[in-house]
Design an enzyme around this catalytic site. Structure first.
Site, mmCIF file in Angstrom:
data_model
loop_
_atom_site.group_PDB
_atom_site.id
_atom_site.type_symbol
_atom_site.label_atom_id
_atom_site.label_comp_id
_atom_site.label_asym_id
_atom_site.label_seq_id
_atom_site.Cartn_x
_atom_site.Cartn_y
_atom_site.Cartn_z
ATOM 1 N N ARG A 1 -73.465 11.246 35.532
ATOM 2 C CA ARG A 1 -74.108 10.577 34.402
ATOM 3 C C ARG A 1 -73.772 9.082 34.448
ATOM 4 O O ARG A 1 -72.612 8.696 34.584
ATOM 5 C CB ARG A 1 -73.620 11.196 33.096
ATOM 6 C CG ARG A 1 -74.318 10.723 31.846
ATOM 7 C CD ARG A 1 -73.761 11.458 30.628
ATOM 8 N NE ARG A 1 -74.070 12.886 30.673
ATOM 9 C CZ ARG A 1 -73.323 13.830 30.085
ATOM 10 N NH1 ARG A 1 -72.218 13.505 29.444
ATOM 11 N NH2 ARG A 1 -73.689 15.094 30.147
ATOM 12 N N ARG B 1 -68.311 7.524 24.812
ATOM 13 C CA ARG B 1 -69.305 7.715 25.871
ATOM 14 C C ARG B 1 -70.423 6.677 25.761
ATOM 15 O O ARG B 1 -70.290 5.697 25.038
ATOM 16 C CB ARG B 1 -69.834 9.148 25.812
ATOM 17 C CG ARG B 1 -68.723 10.186 26.021
ATOM 18 C CD ARG B 1 -69.262 11.574 26.188
ATOM 19 N NE ARG B 1 -68.210 12.544 26.444
ATOM 20 C CZ ARG B 1 -68.435 13.820 26.745
ATOM 21 N NH1 ARG B 1 -69.690 14.277 26.839
ATOM 22 N NH2 ARG B 1 -67.444 14.649 26.969
ATOM 23 N N LYS C 1 -64.399 14.081 22.950
ATOM 24 C CA LYS C 1 -65.431 13.075 23.184
ATOM 25 C C LYS C 1 -65.764 12.320 21.907
ATOM 26 O O LYS C 1 -65.561 12.826 20.796
ATOM 27 C CB LYS C 1 -66.687 13.743 23.739
ATOM 28 C CG LYS C 1 -67.288 14.821 22.853
ATOM 29 C CD LYS C 1 -68.411 15.530 23.588
ATOM 30 C CE LYS C 1 -68.920 16.736 22.802
ATOM 31 N NZ LYS C 1 -69.931 17.491 23.557
ATOM 32 N N LYS D 1 -68.810 9.551 20.238
ATOM 33 C CA LYS D 1 -70.160 9.042 20.463
ATOM 34 C C LYS D 1 -70.523 8.003 19.409
ATOM 35 O O LYS D 1 -70.315 8.226 18.219
ATOM 36 C CB LYS D 1 -71.171 10.199 20.438
ATOM 37 C CG LYS D 1 -70.922 11.229 21.539
ATOM 38 C CD LYS D 1 -71.916 12.377 21.489
ATOM 39 C CE LYS D 1 -71.678 13.363 22.629
ATOM 40 N NZ LYS D 1 -72.659 14.478 22.616
ATOM 41 N N CYS E 1 -81.953 20.641 26.239
ATOM 42 C CA CYS E 1 -80.898 20.292 27.189
ATOM 43 C C CYS E 1 -81.247 20.898 28.550
ATOM 44 O O CYS E 1 -82.199 21.665 28.690
ATOM 45 C CB CYS E 1 -79.550 20.812 26.699
ATOM 46 S SG CYS E 1 -79.409 22.617 26.742
ATOM 47 N N CYS F 1 -75.770 24.186 34.215
ATOM 48 C CA CYS F 1 -74.742 24.009 33.193
ATOM 49 C C CYS F 1 -73.881 25.261 33.091
ATOM 50 O O CYS F 1 -74.386 26.362 32.838
ATOM 51 C CB CYS F 1 -75.369 23.692 31.836
ATOM 52 S SG CYS F 1 -74.129 23.511 30.528
ATOM 53 N N CYS G 1 -76.749 26.608 24.663
ATOM 54 C CA CYS G 1 -75.471 27.034 24.087
ATOM 55 C C CYS G 1 -75.273 26.299 22.766
ATOM 56 O O CYS G 1 -76.036 25.371 22.444
ATOM 57 C CB CYS G 1 -74.320 26.768 25.059
ATOM 58 S SG CYS G 1 -73.709 25.068 25.041
ATOM 59 N N CYS H 1 -76.235 19.691 22.732
ATOM 60 C CA CYS H 1 -76.530 18.419 23.401
ATOM 61 C C CYS H 1 -77.899 17.849 23.022
ATOM 62 O O CYS H 1 -78.073 16.631 23.015
ATOM 63 C CB CYS H 1 -76.435 18.590 24.911
ATOM 64 S SG CYS H 1 -74.757 18.893 25.494
#
Length: 578
Positions: free
Chosen positions: A78, A147, A211, A213, A431, A437, A476, A480
């Site tokens: 990414r 991120r 994470k 954001k 996603c 994944c 899932c 995302c």
């Protein structure tokens, strides 16, 4: 402030980070081990901070297992691309990387950047060096750090886009890890004398608990979904149309775990208002409070949203203000219209043209039906403006000079890029999910187009072909594609099986709620088709689908993340019982 956790209570990831020598681990050594396509288990946690995940092709697992072969390992990379802006030269560089080292496709992501899939271990360093030559990198694109920072990209607000983009770039640079590990490993940079890790004054030796954001939003567009983010800055304009300051939002986040009601998505709170020259300090100390207060024992409870749930917004704000050395102002009024993109041609205040192109689920590749990768490559060769990736997985061919518009228009037509999609399809987002994944429980990118096709028949019959409705799908519950803010959300539970959520706000300000559990394709269509017909026949003037199902009593509104699992409809488990 919470007392520091004892070392015995720390999650495994915290120990890995602490012992990593500034995110170095044994990654460099692992790259030389040609007997296997994978990296060491602990290193796969550290490589996230370098911007990539180890994956394998799950479609190939059964056959490889029969042959006693290890999984078909590859890596998803990414790019760090603050604000989603790149030059035509950089676009061509991304194209070359995709066709040389990856799986001959580019993936535009919900974090407004590029992903490459299918890069094998022996090509990792070559890929990183090619990115460096294109003047981009992958530092902190994943991992327990801030991120990629998003910025509003809708072209009709181009008078403020430059300011929003510049702020996104500054935030990204200010909060970037200080370790030189990325440069050492991937660019063969000079190693730090003594082998000691660099000081990390903002992120700390073990970085963040999870994470983090950040986005920059410019009303009336919420195209970056500011309420889904840990930290957001909403532009407040003065009477002259210039930015007077920023409302600050904190505590949004999408991920949860099926069957664990202590985990839930959460829409961010508006914490206050700051002046333009205070933004970086506010951001830094929101991050440091989360660094110090966040849960480092349970990663499922480690995001900022849970920190604020435990301590309360007032206590969190007070600690941020204490560290900043000034108080935030009261939030100022603002209004969002929607959280989608605006397609087609728009001319800005400088006379430049912008064309927003629908990219289904962000996947750019050549197929027998459409040569999308080739088309955009050829456009990049003649375009002298810029490209803007949107947080909805679409693409803006931006800053087209008036004399170049006809040429670009002809090329779009030549390659068949101007379609007649329904508004439902244009508002759909998924996603990647299977086959790469490792977390995915069900299909998403490969299935959502077929579901939309099935629903399009109802949409057209009901006269809703041009009525925007957001529908989002993930394989899932990590969210995302931000499914919990969609008017229609679908989240994978198992092969071909999804939870169906309804009632999100069209402007991205309200979470949806579980409507039916464990439904498959035919049941999904059977549940949604009558509701779409009712919406077409019974809605009020200007009423959106998410608001309609709440007004009609189909679903209860979710007033706060902690109530996400409450007040479910009586028939939520009908499909399970059947």
């Amino acid at each position: 402030m919470e007392k520091p956790k004892q070392m015995s209570t720390l999650s495994k990831n915290e120990t890995i980070k602490a012992n990593s020598r500034g995110l170095r681990g044994t990654i460099a050594e692992g790259l030389t081990e040609t007997i296997t396509g994978q990296l060491a288990e602990d290193d796969t946690q550290l490589t996230k901070f370098h911007g990539f995940y180890q994956q394998d092709d799950r479609d190939l697992r059964p056959e490889r297992r029969k042959k006693f072969l290890e999984p078909a390992y590859s890596f998803m990379i990414r790019v760090r691309l603050p604000g989603g802006v790149c030059t035509p030269a950089q676009w061509l560089a991304m194209d070359e990387i995709a066709t040389t080292y990856a799986n001959h496709s580019l993936r535009l992501t919900t974090r407004q950047t590029f992903q490459f899939h299918g890069v094998i271990k022996t090509n990792l360093k070559r890929t990183m060096q090619a990115l460096d030559r294109a003047l981009v990198d992958t530092i902190a694109a994943c991992g327990d750090v801030n991120r990629n920072v998003l910025a509003s990209s809708n072209p009709h607000v181009s008078t403020t886009h430059a300011t929003a983009y510049e702020l996104a770039r500054q935030l990204s640079e200010h909060l970037l890890p200080k370790t030189r590990a990325w440069h050492e490993i991937w660019l063969d940079g000079e190693k730090v004398a003594g082998g000691e890790a660099e000081d990390e004054p903002i992120l700390g030796r073990t970085y963040l608990p999870r994470k983090f954001k950040i986005v920059v939003a410019v009303p009336p567009d919420n195209d970056v979904d500011v309420f889904a983010q840990d930290l957001g800055f909403i532009a407040i304009l003065d009477k002259k149309g210039t930015i007077a300051g920023w409302n600050v939002t904190v505590g949004g986040g999408m991920g949860m775990t099926h069957g664990e009601p202590a985990t839930f998505p959460r829409a961010a709170d508006v914490m206050g208002f700051c002046k333009p020259d205070q933004v970086l300090k506010v951001a830094e100390h929101v991050v440091t409070v989360q660094r110090d207060w966040g849960n480092r024992s349970d990663r499922k409870n480690a995001r900022l949203k849970y920190t604020i749930e435990r301590h309360g917004l007032d206590a969190f704000r007070a600690e941020v203000e204490k560290r900043c050395g000034f108080r935030l102002g009261a939030p100022r009024p603002f209004r969002f219209d929607d959280n989608g993109d605006r397609y087609g041609w728009v001319q800005d205040h400088e006379g430049f043209w912008h064309f927003t192109l629908f990219i289904e689920n962000g996947r750019i590749k050549d197929t027998d039906e459409k040569k999308l990768l080739t088309a955009l490559r050829e456009i990049a060769k003649v375009h002298d403006g810029e490209f803007r990736l949107t947080a909805n997985q679409n693409l803006v061919i931006a800053r087209i000079a008036p004399e170049k518009r006809l040429l670009i228009e002809q090329m779009l037509a030549e390659y068949g890029l101007v379609g007649q999609e329904t508004a439902l399809r244009r508002g759909a987002m998924a996603c990647v999910a299977l086959p790469t994944c490792g977390l995915s429980l069900a299909e998403a990118e490969r299935y959502l187009p077929d579901l939309v096709t099935a629903l399009d028949e109802t949409v057209r019959e009901a006269g809703l072909a041009e009525d925007s409705i957001t529908i989002r799908m993930t394989g899932c519950p990590n969210g995302c594609a931000r499914p919990y803010l969609a008017e229609i959300g679908l989240v994978g539970r198992g092969p071909g099986t999804y939870n169906l959520y309804l009632g999100g706000a069209f402007d991205g300000t309200r979470l949806n709620k579980l409507y039916r559990r464990d439904v498959q394709h035919d049941r999904i269509v059977a549940e949604l088709s009558p509701l779409l017909k009712r919406y077409a026949a019974e809605r009020n003037e200007g009423e959106r689908f998410g608001d309609f199902v709440i007004r009609q009593g189909v679903i209860a509104p979710t007033t706060a993340g902690r109530h996400f699992h409450d007040d479910l409809p009586a028939g939520v488990d009908d499909a399970v019982a059947a």
